[in-house]
Write a protein that holds these residues in place. Structure first.
Motif, PDB file in Angstrom:
ATOM      1  N   SER A  70      41.339  11.133  47.803  1.00  0.00           N
ATOM      2  CA  SER A  70      42.068  10.228  48.688  1.00  0.00           C
ATOM      3  C   SER A  70      41.583   8.811  48.438  1.00  0.00           C
ATOM      4  CB  SER A  70      41.834  10.617  50.156  1.00  0.00           C
ATOM      5  OG  SER A  70      42.471   9.703  51.027  1.00  0.00           O
ATOM      6  N   GLU A  71      42.514   7.854  48.489  1.00  0.00           N
ATOM      7  CA  GLU A  71      42.150   6.459  48.275  1.00  0.00           C
ATOM      8  C   GLU A  71      41.137   5.981  49.302  1.00  0.00           C
ATOM      9  OE1 GLU A  71      42.709   3.887  46.076  1.00  0.00           O
ATOM     10  OE2 GLU A  71      43.366   5.533  44.812  1.00  0.00           O
ATOM     11  N   GLN A  72      41.220   6.495  50.510  1.00  0.00           N
ATOM     12  CA  GLN A  72      40.272   6.139  51.555  1.00  0.00           C
ATOM     13  C   GLN A  72      40.161   7.318  52.529  1.00  0.00           C
ATOM     14  OE1 GLN A  72      41.870   2.674  53.396  1.00  0.00           O
ATOM     15  NE2 GLN A  72      43.739   3.664  54.081  1.00  0.00           N
ATOM     16  N   PRO A  73      39.032   7.416  53.222  1.00  0.00           N
ATOM     17  CA  PRO A  73      38.848   8.528  54.163  1.00  0.00           C
ATOM     18  C   PRO A  73      39.637   8.317  55.454  1.00  0.00           C
ATOM     19  CG  PRO A  73      36.900   7.127  54.141  1.00  0.00           C
ATOM     20  CD  PRO A  73      37.811   6.604  53.075  1.00  0.00           C
ATOM     21  N   ASP A  74      40.949   8.637  55.420  1.00  0.00           N
ATOM     22  CA  ASP A  74      41.790   8.487  56.602  1.00  0.00           C
ATOM     23  C   ASP A  74      41.919   9.837  57.305  1.00  0.00           C
ATOM     24  OD1 ASP A  74      43.423   9.915  54.893  1.00  0.00           O
ATOM     25  OD2 ASP A  74      44.726   8.210  54.440  1.00  0.00           O
ATOM     26  N   LEU A  75      42.767   9.895  58.336  1.00  0.00           N
ATOM     27  CA  LEU A  75      42.901  11.113  59.129  1.00  0.00           C
ATOM     28  C   LEU A  75      43.415  12.281  58.290  1.00  0.00           C
ATOM     29  CD1 LEU A  75      44.345   9.673  62.477  1.00  0.00           C
ATOM     30  CD2 LEU A  75      42.027  10.474  62.016  1.00  0.00           C
ATOM     31  N   ASP A  76      44.344  12.024  57.370  1.00  0.00           N
ATOM     32  CA  ASP A  76      44.855  13.101  56.523  1.00  0.00           C
ATOM     33  C   ASP A  76      43.747  13.682  55.652  1.00  0.00           C
ATOM     34  OD1 ASP A  76      47.384  12.859  57.556  1.00  0.00           O
ATOM     35  OD2 ASP A  76      48.073  11.473  55.992  1.00  0.00           O
ATOM     36  N   ALA A  77      42.931  12.804  55.077  1.00  0.00           N
ATOM     37  CA  ALA A  77      41.834  13.276  54.233  1.00  0.00           C
ATOM     38  C   ALA A  77      40.813  14.060  55.063  1.00  0.00           C
ATOM     39  CB  ALA A  77      41.161  12.094  53.544  1.00  0.00           C
ATOM     40  N   TYR A  78      40.543  13.566  56.265  1.00  0.00           N
ATOM     41  CA  TYR A  78      39.597  14.271  57.136  1.00  0.00           C
ATOM     42  C   TYR A  78      40.109  15.671  57.486  1.00  0.00           C
ATOM     43  CZ  TYR A  78      36.759  10.082  57.995  1.00  0.00           C
ATOM     44  OH  TYR A  78      35.920   9.002  57.873  1.00  0.00           O
ATOM     45  N   ARG A  79      41.389  15.772  57.776  1.00  0.00           N
ATOM     46  CA  ARG A  79      41.944  17.086  58.122  1.00  0.00           C
ATOM     47  C   ARG A  79      41.896  18.021  56.918  1.00  0.00           C
ATOM     48  NH1 ARG A  79      45.907  13.715  60.983  1.00  0.00           N
ATOM     49  NH2 ARG A  79      45.457  13.838  63.216  1.00  0.00           N
ATOM     50  N   ALA A  80      42.190  17.476  55.734  1.00  0.00           N
ATOM     51  CA  ALA A  80      42.135  18.300  54.528  1.00  0.00           C
ATOM     52  C   ALA A  80      40.714  18.781  54.246  1.00  0.00           C
ATOM     53  CB  ALA A  80      42.663  17.517  53.330  1.00  0.00           C
ATOM     54  N   ALA A  81      39.722  17.980  54.632  1.00  0.00           N
ATOM     55  CA  ALA A  81      38.324  18.343  54.402  1.00  0.00           C
ATOM     56  C   ALA A  81      37.765  19.228  55.505  1.00  0.00           C
ATOM     57  CB  ALA A  81      37.479  17.077  54.281  1.00  0.00           C
ATOM     58  N   GLY A  82      38.558  19.487  56.552  1.00  0.00           N
ATOM     59  CA  GLY A  82      38.073  20.311  57.656  1.00  0.00           C
ATOM     60  C   GLY A  82      37.022  19.626  58.496  1.00  0.00           C
ATOM     61  N   LEU A  83      37.202  18.323  58.728  1.00  0.00           N
ATOM     62  CA  LEU A  83      36.195  17.574  59.471  1.00  0.00           C
ATOM     63  C   LEU A  83      36.043  18.076  60.906  1.00  0.00           C
ATOM     64  CD1 LEU A  83      34.281  15.088  59.096  1.00  0.00           C
ATOM     65  CD2 LEU A  83      36.019  13.737  60.276  1.00  0.00           C
ATOM     66  N   ASP A  84      37.115  18.637  61.488  1.00  0.00           N
ATOM     67  CA  ASP A  84      37.050  19.061  62.876  1.00  0.00           C
ATOM     68  C   ASP A  84      36.048  20.192  63.098  1.00  0.00           C
ATOM     69  OD1 ASP A  84      38.572  20.747  61.365  1.00  0.00           O
ATOM     70  OD2 ASP A  84      40.039  21.185  62.926  1.00  0.00           O
ATOM     71  N   SER A  85      35.644  20.892  62.020  1.00  0.00           N
ATOM     72  CA  SER A  85      34.658  21.958  62.162  1.00  0.00           C
ATOM     73  C   SER A  85      33.332  21.625  61.466  1.00  0.00           C
ATOM     74  CB  SER A  85      35.210  23.263  61.573  1.00  0.00           C
ATOM     75  OG  SER A  85      35.473  23.109  60.179  1.00  0.00           O
TER      76      SER A  85
END
Length: 570
Positions: A70-85
């Motif tokens: 991802s060009e920058q760590p935005d909400l889409d990238a965070y969700r793809a990385a499973g940041l919520d867990s």
């Protein structure tokens, strides 16, 4: 691969492993991912701009790693990385503002998340550090003490640890009663023997009181003026060839006049030649052809050289005046340290050397470098120029310096500058910033430059520990790193009911002191047979591998971890 360009994190073999997300694609991101993945056996996902970049390729080669492009760590990238867990997030990009923006996005998505942020700008870092869920670290500040120690010929930094309650010292500097742990045997060794089994043989020790040192006296600098030496030096460097030719003509002309006029002394011939050279001679029609040609050549030569000399002097005076005004004129110095590279690391290094009372000359090719203003604020002589050029290092008085510290972000530039420096000063102590340990060993064998440090290697233990919820302090011992950390024995942990003697692990870990559940502190000399109990707090010195093993042994195993209660439906 899904449309977001992400690769789902690969499964990790360790059951219930902690999960971490890292944003960045430089040497710090690579080493941090490797540390968490392979040393602490955690599940790791890295958000980076491209897996084809220099460090993107290295990161992608780490087995078992999840990658999100991802060009920058935005909400889409965070969700793809499973940041919520995830258990923690590390933002180690080089753009402070982008890191702050990414921090706020991450907190919105996962309010309870622990976030570790790399920051360069001091003012910005002080602001974001006030956020309760953030830990702000500077890799430059973490690594700088090791470079300062290497520059002055010390094995390890001498700054206070654990809020000034502990210090690193040589055994001869402190009484035996103040020694807590023998850190390393260094005398007569190419590589230090850390945490030796024979603690009495360690010459580098951790102590409970500051070592006695002589007061620092800094040489007083003269008030800014218009130094004649600097002006003469600049004029000489620009016109030495022309002046040499002109002086040669003057001597040759004096000789010819003396030979053509037998009645004339050498002094009189030189007098006549000088007057002719500076336009003061009169035409002598009765003179011989040789005399006339000589006088004409001297007159023409003076017409060519004198304007050049005047222009060079005026140019040198103007430039020196400007440099005196902005504080960038280097004085002729001796026994100083030349620091090349004034980025995030270099600015901390010159501050550390200045605080230690060491004279410094700072060099960087860019007037916009982070440390340029730091050097000016401290009154440190500053040179803006390419340090891989001989002239720049000569201007920094390298022939009379004690050490050259080269800490730009490019390994090849650092090596080139070091070799040029060694060509000027053969016995110079050189401290290099190099990322790759294998390359550092090759440099040592090929060029006899044995002092190298890696910023990411020195900083990663602190970043990893903060992500794991630990507070550690790193001590650089030559090219090794020892960590001081507190470990708590959890219920059902493998360490429970083991003995204090098991915490004395040569080459890996050593107990400093133990605090029991009632708050009583027991020294490291406590009986080796004393059994460890749950909630004992262990202050230890350990290698990176040793600390990782101890943290695993002090944690409650997954099969004994409390499980959430199941509430029946009504």
């Amino acid at each position: 691969m899904n449309p977001s360009g992400s690769v789902p994190p690969a499964p990790v073999e360790v059951a219930d492993a902690r999960r971490f997300v890292i944003c960045g694609d430089d040497s710090l991101a690579y080493r941090l991912a490797d540390e968490l993945l392979n040393r602490h056996h955690c599940a790791v996902t890295v958000i980076l701009r491209s897996r084809t970049s220099t460090y993107g390729r290295r990161i992608a080669k780490l087995a078992g790693l999840g990658i999100v492009e991802s060009e920058q760590p935005d909400l889409d990238a965070y969700r793809a990385a499973g940041l919520d867990s995830a258990d923690a997030l590390a933002l180690v990009g080089r753009d402070d503002v982008s890191n702050i923006e990414a921090t706020l996005h991450a907190h919105d998505l996962h309010p309870g998340l622990r976030i570790v942020v790399r920051m360069f700008n001091t003012s910005l870092s002080e602001g974001i550090a006030r956020l309760p869920y953030c830990t702000v670290l500077s890799d430059g500040a973490l690594a700088a003490p090791a470079f300062v120690a290497a520059a002055v010929g010390a094995v390890a930094p001498k700054e206070g640890l654990r809020s000034g309650t502990m210090f690193v010292a040589h055994r001869g500097e402190v009484p035996d009663r103040d020694i807590l742990v023998g850190l390393a045997r260094t005398a007569g060794r190419d590589e230090p023997d850390v945490l030796p089994v024979e603690q009495d043989e360690a010459d580098l020790v951790l102590v409970s009181a500051a070592p006695r040192t002589l007061p620092v006296t800094r040489r007083r600098r003269r008030a800014p003026g218009y130094p004649v030496g600097a002006i003469v030096g600049r004029v000489w460097r620009r016109l030495r060839l022309a002046l040499g030719v002109f002086v040669g003509l003057l001597v040759l002309g004096s000789g010819l006049l003396a030979l053509e006029r037998p009645e004339t002394t050498w002094w009189q011939a030189g007098y006549a030649a000088t007057l002719a050279a500076f336009g003061g001679a009169e035409a002598e029609l009765s003179a011989s052809a040789v005399e006339q040609v000589t006088l004409v050549v001297l007159s023409i030569g003076s017409i060519a050289v004198i304007p050049l000399l005047t222009a060079a002097v005026v140019d040198a005076v103007v430039k020196v005046r400007f440099e005196v005004a902005d504080g960038s004129l280097p004085r002729r110095m001796a026994d100083h340290v030349v620091v090349v590279g004034l980025g995030g690391v270099g600015s901390h290094v010159i501050e550390g050397l200045y605080a230690a009372g060491v004279d410094v000359v700072a060099v960087d090719r860019s007037p916009e470098a982070r440390g340029v203003q730091v050097a000016r604020d401290l009154g440190i002589p500053l040179i803006i120029g390419d340090a891989s050029r001989r002239e720049t290092l000569l201007a920094a008085s390298l022939p009379t310096s004690a050490a050259l510290v080269v800490i730009t972000s490019d390994d090849s530039t650092n090596l080139e500058t070091a070799l040029v420096g060694r060509g000027i000063h053969e016995n110079l102590r050189v401290v290099l910033r190099l990322f790759d340990g294998g390359f550092a060993n090759q440099v040592q064998r090929a060029f006899d430059i044995g002092i190298s440090r890696s910023v990411s290697y020195l900083a990663v233990p602190s970043f990893a520990a903060r992500m794991l919820g630990q507070d550690v302090e790193a001590v650089a011992v030559d090219r090794r790193v020892l960590l001081i950390a507190e470990v708590v024995v959890a219920p059902y942990a493998p360490l429970e009911n083991r003995t204090v003697g098991d915490l004395r692990r040569p080459g890996e870990a050593w107990l400093v002191h133990l605090t029991n559940a009632r708050g009583a502190r027991l020294p490291a000399s406590v009986s080796a047979g004393r059994r460890l109990q749950r909630n004992d707090r262990l202050l230890l010195v350990a290698t990176r591998a040793g600390l990782a093993r101890l943290l695993a042994e002090a944690a409650t195993p997954p099969e004994n971890a409390p499980r959430p209660a199941i509430v029946p439906h009504e």
